[in-house]
Design a protein around this motif. Structure first.
Motif, PDB file in Angstrom:
ATOM      1  N   ALA A 159       0.829  -1.208   0.000  1.00  0.00           N
ATOM      2  CA  ALA A 159       0.000   0.000   0.000  1.00  0.00           C
ATOM      3  C   ALA A 159       0.864   1.259   0.000  1.00  0.00           C
ATOM      4  O   ALA A 159       0.545   2.249  -0.674  1.00  0.00           O
ATOM      5  N   LEU A 160       1.967   1.221   0.729  1.00  0.00           N
ATOM      6  CA  LEU A 160       2.880   2.375   0.747  1.00  0.00           C
ATOM      7  C   LEU A 160       3.509   2.603  -0.622  1.00  0.00           C
ATOM      8  O   LEU A 160       3.696   3.756  -1.043  1.00  0.00           O
ATOM      9  N   LEU A 161       3.846   1.516  -1.322  1.00  0.00           N
ATOM     10  CA  LEU A 161       4.432   1.640  -2.650  1.00  0.00           C
ATOM     11  C   LEU A 161       3.451   2.306  -3.609  1.00  0.00           C
ATOM     12  O   LEU A 161       3.830   3.176  -4.405  1.00  0.00           O
ATOM     13  N   LEU A 162       2.173   1.913  -3.539  1.00  0.00           N
ATOM     14  CA  LEU A 162       1.171   2.522  -4.399  1.00  0.00           C
ATOM     15  C   LEU A 162       0.993   3.996  -4.059  1.00  0.00           C
ATOM     16  O   LEU A 162       0.909   4.852  -4.949  1.00  0.00           O
ATOM     17  N   THR A 163       0.941   4.312  -2.772  1.00  0.00           N
ATOM     18  CA  THR A 163       0.816   5.710  -2.334  1.00  0.00           C
ATOM     19  C   THR A 163       1.993   6.534  -2.843  1.00  0.00           C
ATOM     20  O   THR A 163       1.810   7.623  -3.394  1.00  0.00           O
ATOM     21  N   ALA A 164       3.195   6.003  -2.664  1.00  0.00           N
ATOM     22  CA  ALA A 164       4.389   6.713  -3.118  1.00  0.00           C
ATOM     23  C   ALA A 164       4.381   6.892  -4.629  1.00  0.00           C
ATOM     24  O   ALA A 164       4.836   7.924  -5.153  1.00  0.00           O
ATOM     25  N   GLY A 165       3.861   5.908  -5.351  1.00  0.00           N
ATOM     26  CA  GLY A 165       3.808   6.008  -6.806  1.00  0.00           C
ATOM     27  C   GLY A 165       2.987   7.204  -7.272  1.00  0.00           C
ATOM     28  O   GLY A 165       3.408   7.942  -8.172  1.00  0.00           O
ATOM     29  N   TRP A 166       1.826   7.402  -6.673  1.00  0.00           N
ATOM     30  CA  TRP A 166       0.997   8.553  -7.057  1.00  0.00           C
ATOM     31  C   TRP A 166       1.677   9.872  -6.698  1.00  0.00           C
ATOM     32  O   TRP A 166       1.627  10.841  -7.470  1.00  0.00           O
ATOM     33  N   VAL A 167       2.318   9.908  -5.530  1.00  0.00           N
ATOM     34  CA  VAL A 167       2.998  11.143  -5.117  1.00  0.00           C
ATOM     35  C   VAL A 167       4.153  11.461  -6.059  1.00  0.00           C
ATOM     36  O   VAL A 167       4.332  12.614  -6.484  1.00  0.00           O
ATOM     37  N   VAL A 168       4.951  10.448  -6.395  1.00  0.00           N
ATOM     38  CA  VAL A 168       6.074  10.657  -7.323  1.00  0.00           C
ATOM     39  C   VAL A 168       5.566  11.107  -8.681  1.00  0.00           C
ATOM     40  O   VAL A 168       6.161  11.977  -9.326  1.00  0.00           O
ATOM     41  N   TRP A 169       4.468  10.507  -9.150  1.00  0.00           N
ATOM     42  CA  TRP A 169       3.876  10.900 -10.440  1.00  0.00           C
ATOM     43  C   TRP A 169       3.572  12.392 -10.479  1.00  0.00           C
ATOM     44  O   TRP A 169       3.982  13.094 -11.419  1.00  0.00           O
ATOM     45  N   LEU A 170       2.882  12.906  -9.473  1.00  0.00           N
ATOM     46  CA  LEU A 170       2.527  14.323  -9.475  1.00  0.00           C
ATOM     47  C   LEU A 170       3.753  15.198  -9.279  1.00  0.00           C
ATOM     48  O   LEU A 170       3.869  16.270  -9.895  1.00  0.00           O
ATOM     49  N   TRP A 171       4.699  14.735  -8.460  1.00  0.00           N
ATOM     50  CA  TRP A 171       5.917  15.517  -8.218  1.00  0.00           C
ATOM     51  C   TRP A 171       6.724  15.667  -9.502  1.00  0.00           C
ATOM     52  O   TRP A 171       7.194  16.766  -9.827  1.00  0.00           O
ATOM     53  N   VAL A 172       6.878  14.587 -10.255  1.00  0.00           N
ATOM     54  CA  VAL A 172       7.620  14.644 -11.518  1.00  0.00           C
ATOM     55  C   VAL A 172       6.893  15.553 -12.515  1.00  0.00           C
ATOM     56  O   VAL A 172       7.526  16.367 -13.206  1.00  0.00           O
ATOM     57  N   ALA A 173       5.583  15.437 -12.587  1.00  0.00           N
ATOM     58  CA  ALA A 173       4.815  16.269 -13.520  1.00  0.00           C
ATOM     59  C   ALA A 173       4.976  17.743 -13.197  1.00  0.00           C
ATOM     60  O   ALA A 173       5.178  18.575 -14.100  1.00  0.00           O
ATOM     61  N   GLU A 174       4.915  18.099 -11.923  1.00  0.00           N
ATOM     62  CA  GLU A 174       5.048  19.506 -11.541  1.00  0.00           C
ATOM     63  C   GLU A 174       6.487  19.989 -11.652  1.00  0.00           C
ATOM     64  O   GLU A 174       6.734  21.165 -11.948  1.00  0.00           O
ATOM     65  N   LEU A 175       7.453  19.102 -11.420  1.00  0.00           N
ATOM     66  CA  LEU A 175       8.864  19.481 -11.499  1.00  0.00           C
ATOM     67  C   LEU A 175       9.246  19.865 -12.920  1.00  0.00           C
ATOM     68  O   LEU A 175       9.911  20.878 -13.155  1.00  0.00           O
ATOM     69  N   ILE A 176       8.839  19.058 -13.893  1.00  0.00           N
ATOM     70  CA  ILE A 176       9.181  19.324 -15.295  1.00  0.00           C
ATOM     71  C   ILE A 176       8.208  20.315 -15.911  1.00  0.00           C
ATOM     72  O   ILE A 176       8.591  21.182 -16.694  1.00  0.00           O
ATOM     73  N   ASP A 177       6.921  20.157 -15.582  1.00  0.00           N
ATOM     74  CA  ASP A 177       5.856  21.076 -15.989  1.00  0.00           C
ATOM     75  C   ASP A 177       5.527  20.934 -17.488  1.00  0.00           C
ATOM     76  O   ASP A 177       6.325  20.443 -18.286  1.00  0.00           O
ATOM     77  N   VAL A 218       4.114  13.907 -20.016  1.00  0.00           N
ATOM     78  CA  VAL A 218       4.575  12.687 -20.695  1.00  0.00           C
ATOM     79  C   VAL A 218       5.532  11.899 -19.804  1.00  0.00           C
ATOM     80  O   VAL A 218       5.381  10.687 -19.618  1.00  0.00           O
ATOM     81  N   VAL A 219       6.531  12.584 -19.247  1.00  0.00           N
ATOM     82  CA  VAL A 219       7.531  11.896 -18.418  1.00  0.00           C
ATOM     83  C   VAL A 219       6.877  11.296 -17.178  1.00  0.00           C
ATOM     84  O   VAL A 219       7.152  10.153 -16.806  1.00  0.00           O
ATOM     85  N   ALA A 220       5.994  12.052 -16.538  1.00  0.00           N
ATOM     86  CA  ALA A 220       5.335  11.563 -15.333  1.00  0.00           C
ATOM     87  C   ALA A 220       4.461  10.347 -15.638  1.00  0.00           C
ATOM     88  O   ALA A 220       4.394   9.409 -14.838  1.00  0.00           O
ATOM     89  N   THR A 221       3.810  10.347 -16.781  1.00  0.00           N
ATOM     90  CA  THR A 221       2.972   9.209 -17.153  1.00  0.00           C
ATOM     91  C   THR A 221       3.808   7.962 -17.378  1.00  0.00           C
ATOM     92  O   THR A 221       3.441   6.860 -16.943  1.00  0.00           O
ATOM     93  N   VAL A 222       4.953   8.116 -18.053  1.00  0.00           N
ATOM     94  CA  VAL A 222       5.851   6.975 -18.271  1.00  0.00           C
ATOM     95  C   VAL A 222       6.367   6.442 -16.940  1.00  0.00           C
ATOM     96  O   VAL A 222       6.407   5.220 -16.709  1.00  0.00           O
ATOM     97  N   VAL A 223       6.758   7.347 -16.048  1.00  0.00           N
ATOM     98  CA  VAL A 223       7.228   6.934 -14.721  1.00  0.00           C
ATOM     99  C   VAL A 223       6.135   6.179 -13.973  1.00  0.00           C
ATOM    100  O   VAL A 223       6.376   5.142 -13.351  1.00  0.00           O
ATOM    101  N   LEU A 224       4.901   6.682 -14.053  1.00  0.00           N
ATOM    102  CA  LEU A 224       3.795   6.038 -13.351  1.00  0.00           C
ATOM    103  C   LEU A 224       3.506   4.641 -13.904  1.00  0.00           C
ATOM    104  O   LEU A 224       3.169   3.729 -13.137  1.00  0.00           O
ATOM    105  N   VAL A 225       3.651   4.471 -15.204  1.00  0.00           N
ATOM    106  CA  VAL A 225       3.435   3.145 -15.800  1.00  0.00           C
ATOM    107  C   VAL A 225       4.356   2.119 -15.151  1.00  0.00           C
ATOM    108  O   VAL A 225       3.913   1.037 -14.730  1.00  0.00           O
ATOM    109  N   TRP A 226       5.617   2.435 -15.025  1.00  0.00           N
ATOM    110  CA  TRP A 226       6.575   1.474 -14.476  1.00  0.00           C
ATOM    111  C   TRP A 226       6.387   1.295 -12.975  1.00  0.00           C
ATOM    112  O   TRP A 226       6.567   0.186 -12.451  1.00  0.00           O
TER     113      TRP A 226
END
Length: 214
Positions: free
Chosen positions: A88-106, A112-120
């Motif tokens: 459950a923690l891994l799934l939670t962290a996955g969503w947080v990382v997804w949004l963080w990457v999307a906002e970091l690159i913008d 695109v990058v955040a979506t690819v990261v979320l897939v893996w």
């Protein structure tokens, strides 16, 4: 003809399909509620309080989704084991990382990058989840679950698109109901959530059908 001669096979297959669809609907409802509430709290200007509240909602939703998975594929329903909390923690962290990457690159590159990261991340989480709940692994199930991960990540991408790139709102004329009146209001985020629900259901249905009908 073999199925007709052995009706119990057909009955067992039908039951598995019903269980798979029910589990997919349950997992979709939990995930939509958790991710939707978390996303609504943190996608715009956020405070420490909203970030913590969103994180708590997301983790509870991830734990409940793991519970749905466990009840469907395993007879052991104890969710408070460390390895199951870890899933459950891994799934939670996955969503947080997804949004963080999307906002970091913008912008579009961030999306695109955040979506690819979320897939893996999702594919890895799916593998961890089925190992945690000791699913019976066949050669078909052992394949990397990229398909469900792609579907769920595509649904997540629509949430970002609806907030970042689409400015659309539709309202109905005032509707009277007795002494009160109300207006139906639909915006791009509502449509994004609807698309997320559809992709989430398809992803979970694909997972459960493969696990229940190897």
């Amino acid at each position: 003809m073999s199925v007709i001669r052995q009706p119990e096979v057909l009955g067992r297959t039908t039951r598995r399909r019903v269980v798979g669809v029910t589990a997919a609907l349950s997992a979709t409802a939990v995930e939509t509620l958790a991710v939707g509430l978390w996303f609504g709290l943190v996608v715009g200007p956020r405070t420490a309080a909203t970030a913590l509240a969103g994180l708590g909602i997301l983790f509870c939703g991830s734990l409940l989704r793991a519970g749905v998975f466990g009840v469907t594929v395993s007879e052991d329903g104890d969710l408070l084991q460390p390895r199951r909390l870890g899933a459950a923690l891994l799934l939670t962290a996955g969503w947080v990382v997804w949004l963080w990457v999307a906002e970091l690159i913008d912008g579009v590159p961030g999306l695109v990058v955040a979506t690819v990261v979320l897939v893996w991340i999702l594919a890895a989480q799916f593998i961890v989840e089925r190992r945690v709940f000791r699913c019976r692994i066949t050669s078909q199930i052992a394949e990397m679950p990229i398909g469900p991960a792609l579907l769920l990540a595509a649904g997540a991408a629509t949430l970002l698109v609806s907030v970042w790139f689409v400015e659309w709102t539709a309202t109905s004329p005032a509707l009277s109901l007795g002494v009160t009146s109300f207006v139906v209001w639909i915006d791009a985020l509502h449509l994004g959530v609807f698309v997320f629900v559809m992709f989430s259901f398809l992803a979970h249905q694909h997972r459960f059908q493969r696990l229940l009908n190897p």
